[in-house]
Design a protein around this motif. Structure first.
Motif, short mmCIF file in Angstrom:
data_model
loop_
_atom_site.label_atom_id
_atom_site.label_comp_id
_atom_site.label_asym_id
_atom_site.label_seq_id
_atom_site.Cartn_x
_atom_site.Cartn_y
_atom_site.Cartn_z
N LEU A 1 0.84 -1.19 0.00
CA LEU A 1 0.00 0.00 0.00
C LEU A 1 0.88 1.25 0.00
O LEU A 1 2.10 1.17 0.13
N SER A 2 0.24 2.38 -0.14
CA SER A 2 0.96 3.65 -0.11
C SER A 2 0.31 4.57 0.93
O SER A 2 -0.81 4.32 1.38
N PRO B 1 11.13 0.21 -8.94
CA PRO B 1 10.17 0.75 -9.91
C PRO B 1 8.74 0.75 -9.38
O PRO B 1 7.85 1.33 -9.99
N LEU B 2 8.50 0.08 -8.24
CA LEU B 2 7.15 -0.01 -7.71
C LEU B 2 6.70 1.33 -7.13
O LEU B 2 7.47 2.02 -6.47
N PRO B 3 5.43 1.70 -7.35
CA PRO B 3 4.96 3.01 -6.89
C PRO B 3 4.44 3.01 -5.47
O PRO B 3 3.51 3.73 -5.13
N MET B 4 4.99 2.19 -4.62
CA MET B 4 4.52 2.15 -3.23
C MET B 4 5.54 1.46 -2.35
O MET B 4 6.44 0.76 -2.82
N GLY B 5 5.41 1.69 -1.06
CA GLY B 5 6.04 0.84 -0.08
C GLY B 5 7.52 0.98 0.15
O GLY B 5 8.18 -0.02 0.44
N THR B 6 8.10 2.16 0.05
CA THR B 6 9.48 2.28 0.48
C THR B 6 9.57 2.09 1.99
O THR B 6 8.56 2.13 2.69
N ASN B 7 10.77 1.91 2.49
CA ASN B 7 10.94 1.78 3.94
C ASN B 7 10.36 2.98 4.67
O ASN B 7 9.63 2.83 5.66
N SER B 8 10.68 4.16 4.21
CA SER B 8 10.23 5.37 4.89
C SER B 8 8.72 5.53 4.80
O SER B 8 8.07 5.98 5.77
N GLU B 9 8.13 5.15 3.67
CA GLU B 9 6.68 5.27 3.54
C GLU B 9 5.96 4.27 4.43
O GLU B 9 4.96 4.59 5.08
#
Length: 289
Positions: A10-11, A52-60
């Protein structure tokens, strides 16, 4: 009996539909979770900045969990780098920030790559389970790479006994049957038809207590439901090492395994003890959530 979903993407804010993909925000997803009787979800990470995924970085993911710790926990990920000597320290910091595991590990290199050696060693020392997506070949699709029969995964299970490996994806779960295909395109598909005894996934579960299973998406769903008698036996036998999960990214997604588990439990074909372990008790016990 509300479930814990071990695998969602998710984002913080929704990502508008692009081609066939859109990503729901963590707030938009809550009514959908309620419909599916999911009380908490674990966010998968795409790393720090190179995904390349538009969601879910560590910080997010960390931002989402801070905003709503009741409904969310998170796993972390590392971007691939040749600076292997910093892996342990980087994971230490991520664990301090609340990461409960490493996932979804998708780096498209063979499992005997030196980067993974450092990562798996550090994961064992830090008690961070590793949830991986598997690919049949480098430069094909995405995910960690193993050969037919999963010999590299077996080597990892032997070499890193203190590291918990959580298997996921078509290439992993198709090995539940002895007649698992050898060609890369077929290895990357959902399994179907009766399961033939002697598959590599059951063998690895029988012989390596540090192997666990992520029951998300149609890859695991087909592995369990393609041959209900075999699938139910596999669930009962390995009840302590399987996790309910979905792999959802938006409110349009529903995977059938959750309803199938509910149905088989209601029928009495799946024991209450196994049903509860898979649906939430294993996640509570192992990840303290």
């Amino acid at each position: 009996m509300s479930k814990i979903d071990l695998h969602v993407h998710l984002s913080y804010e929704s990502v508008p539909k692009s081609k066939d993909l859109f990503v729901s925000s963590y707030e938009e997803m809550l009514p959908h979770f309620k419909e599916l009787d999911i009380k908490k979800a674990v966010l998968m990470s795409s790393g720090d900045s190179n995904s390349p995924l538009p969601m879910g970085t560590n910080s997010e993911n960390l931002k989402i969990v801070k905003a709503d710790p009741v409904h969310y926990a998170w796993m972390c990920n590392l971007d691939y780098t040749e600076d292997y000597d910093t892996i342990y320290e980087r994971l230490c910091e991520l664990k301090k920030d609340g990461a409960i595991g490493i996932g979804e590990l998708m780096i498209n290199k063979k499992l005997n790559h030196p980067f993974f050696a450092k990562l798996f060693e550090a994961a064992g020392k830090l008690s961070l389970p590793v949830l991986f997506h598997m690919s049949p070949e480098e430069n094909y699709s995405y995910g960690v790479v193993d050969e037919p029969g999963l010999p590299l995964l077996e080597e990892c299970l032997q070499k890193y006994p203190d590291t918990m490996f959580i298997g996921h994806s078509q290439t992993f779960w198709i090995e539940i049957s002895k007649d698992a295909p050898k060609l890369k395109e077929e290895r990357n598909q959902w399994g179907k038809g009766p399961v033939i005894e002697g598959g590599r996934v059951p063998y690895l579960f029988d012989n390596y207590p540090n192997l666990y299973g992520d029951l998300s998406a149609n890859s695991a769903g087909c592995a369990m439901m393609r041959d209900p008698e075999f699938g139910l036996g596999f669930l009962e036998k390995n009840a302590d090492r399987l996790f309910f999960a979905t792999d959802m990214v938006n409110t349009d997604m529903v995977f059938p395994l959750g309803a199938w588990l509910d149905e088989k439990h209601k029928e009495g074909a799946l024991s209450t003890e196994t049903y509860e372990k898979i649906c939430y008790k294993n996640a509570e016990r192992i990840f303290n959530i």
